[in-house]
Design an enzyme around this catalytic site. Sequence first.
Site, PDB file in Angstrom:
ATOM      1  N   ASP A  24      58.984  68.400  64.292  1.00 42.68           N
ATOM      2  CA  ASP A  24      57.761  67.619  64.075  1.00 42.68           C
ATOM      3  C   ASP A  24      57.237  67.008  65.363  1.00 42.68           C
ATOM      4  O   ASP A  24      56.048  67.139  65.701  1.00 42.68           O
ATOM      5  CB  ASP A  24      58.012  66.511  63.043  1.00 42.68           C
ATOM      6  N   ARG A 103      66.214  53.685  61.483  1.00 39.90           N
ATOM      7  CA  ARG A 103      64.767  53.677  61.667  1.00 39.90           C
ATOM      8  C   ARG A 103      64.196  52.301  62.035  1.00 39.90           C
ATOM      9  O   ARG A 103      63.363  52.202  62.936  1.00 39.90           O
ATOM     10  CB  ARG A 103      64.077  54.203  60.399  1.00 39.90           C
ATOM     11  N   ASP A 132      61.104  57.815  55.548  1.00 37.75           N
ATOM     12  CA  ASP A 132      61.068  57.315  56.917  1.00 37.75           C
ATOM     13  C   ASP A 132      59.714  56.744  57.308  1.00 37.75           C
ATOM     14  O   ASP A 132      59.627  55.825  58.110  1.00 37.75           O
ATOM     15  CB  ASP A 132      61.467  58.421  57.900  1.00 37.75           C
ATOM     16  N   SER A 184      65.954  70.655  57.719  1.00 34.07           N
ATOM     17  CA  SER A 184      65.497  69.381  58.262  1.00 34.07           C
ATOM     18  C   SER A 184      66.732  68.500  58.430  1.00 34.07           C
ATOM     19  O   SER A 184      67.427  68.194  57.456  1.00 34.07           O
ATOM     20  CB  SER A 184      64.504  68.722  57.302  1.00 34.07           C
TER      21      SER A 184
END
Length: 423
Positions: A24, A103, A132, A184
């Site tokens: 990404d 995160r 996320d 992923s």
Amino acid sequence: MSSNLNNKNKSYKKIVLAYSGGLDTSVLIPWLKENYGAEIIAVSGNVGQASELEGLEEKALATGASKLYIEDLTKEFVEDYIFPSLKAGAAYEDYLLGTSFARPLIAKRIVEIAKAEGADAICHGCTGKGNDQVRFELAIKAFAPDMDVIAPWRFWELNSREKEIAYAEAHNIPLKINKETNYSKDKNLWHLSHEGLDLEDPANEAPLNKPGFLELGVSPEQAPDTPEYVTIHFEKGVPTMVNDQQLEPVEIVAVLNEIGGKNGIGILDIVENRLVGMKSRGVYETPGGTILYAAHKKLEEITLDKETSHYKDQVAHKFGELVYNGLWYTPLRKALSAFVDSTQETVTGDVTLKLYKGNIIPASVTSPYSLYSNAMATFDEDDAYDQADSAGFINLFGLPLKVRALNNMALEQNEGQSFPDVE
């Protein structure tokens, strides 16, 4: 903070990008330059993803970033996020929160850099279907409420991983994956997650024995045929030693990852309930963390009284939800941590676990604050406990049942009625 939909057509001079070097964010640097014409500053938070950081600066600069910050956050990650969650016993549907508590820390540091750089927007590569995006943006709201956030997955044309790969190939962006290995993944010191491809169908067995799938360890079938013992020492709920060796917090997690990984510990295959409403299937590797949680829980068994232990279980559930939902920087999470810290004053001692082919078997637990009394619990003759006292206890404890039964008998005799059956 502006609406992300409105940010599609806005212009910016300087954008700070949360950059991992994965699929990404690899395509985001040239895409942002093409669509916004802004200077792109990439920021990577080192939370223990190791080899994934290799060559990152060269790649970021080659694809159009003006600079790359690689911030070493591992010590803060373990001490201020992992260990508080460990002390709480926090989990979400058995998931030990690896991505969830990384995160907020990364986002906080990104905000600090964005402010220092005078950026007018922060960009992340989180999908509109995932958790996320919430974790990043809630942290940004907490520390930079007026900062614009760009979330391209909500509006761009690269709306699949296959399209992203094609875009990367067309722009000569080097990737470590291809269409066949396009899981992923998210990796940090605490865990590694796997999603996508064949895992999207819960009917498919996870390919645990497939070469290269697991990275932090082996499947239980491939683990050694002999058990391995590990002893962990805790001080006030915090692990400080492994096998009688004093270690720094980051070292403790790393050492236990190695020990747990080779014994097939900490593999979780789960269909979880995402914050955004859908169910999602993932495979998590958390070898060291699973050992620490098991050891900490075992130590609490002998050091916490019944009422505190049972109430703390409720707190653990709520704590886990807050972390999973991106609510780390909230008054409630802070207050729950204060409660947890007060419960950990006596959680000091040693726990020995036997690890065998994915199983964690308690072997020994000792503490100077142990509430376990051999004299009280023994089946042998003792002078510490008068068993005759139990009759009075049972009479009082069972008094509501006795009263109900007596009333029921009277109703049946006088009116032919009775209380509803409780069987």
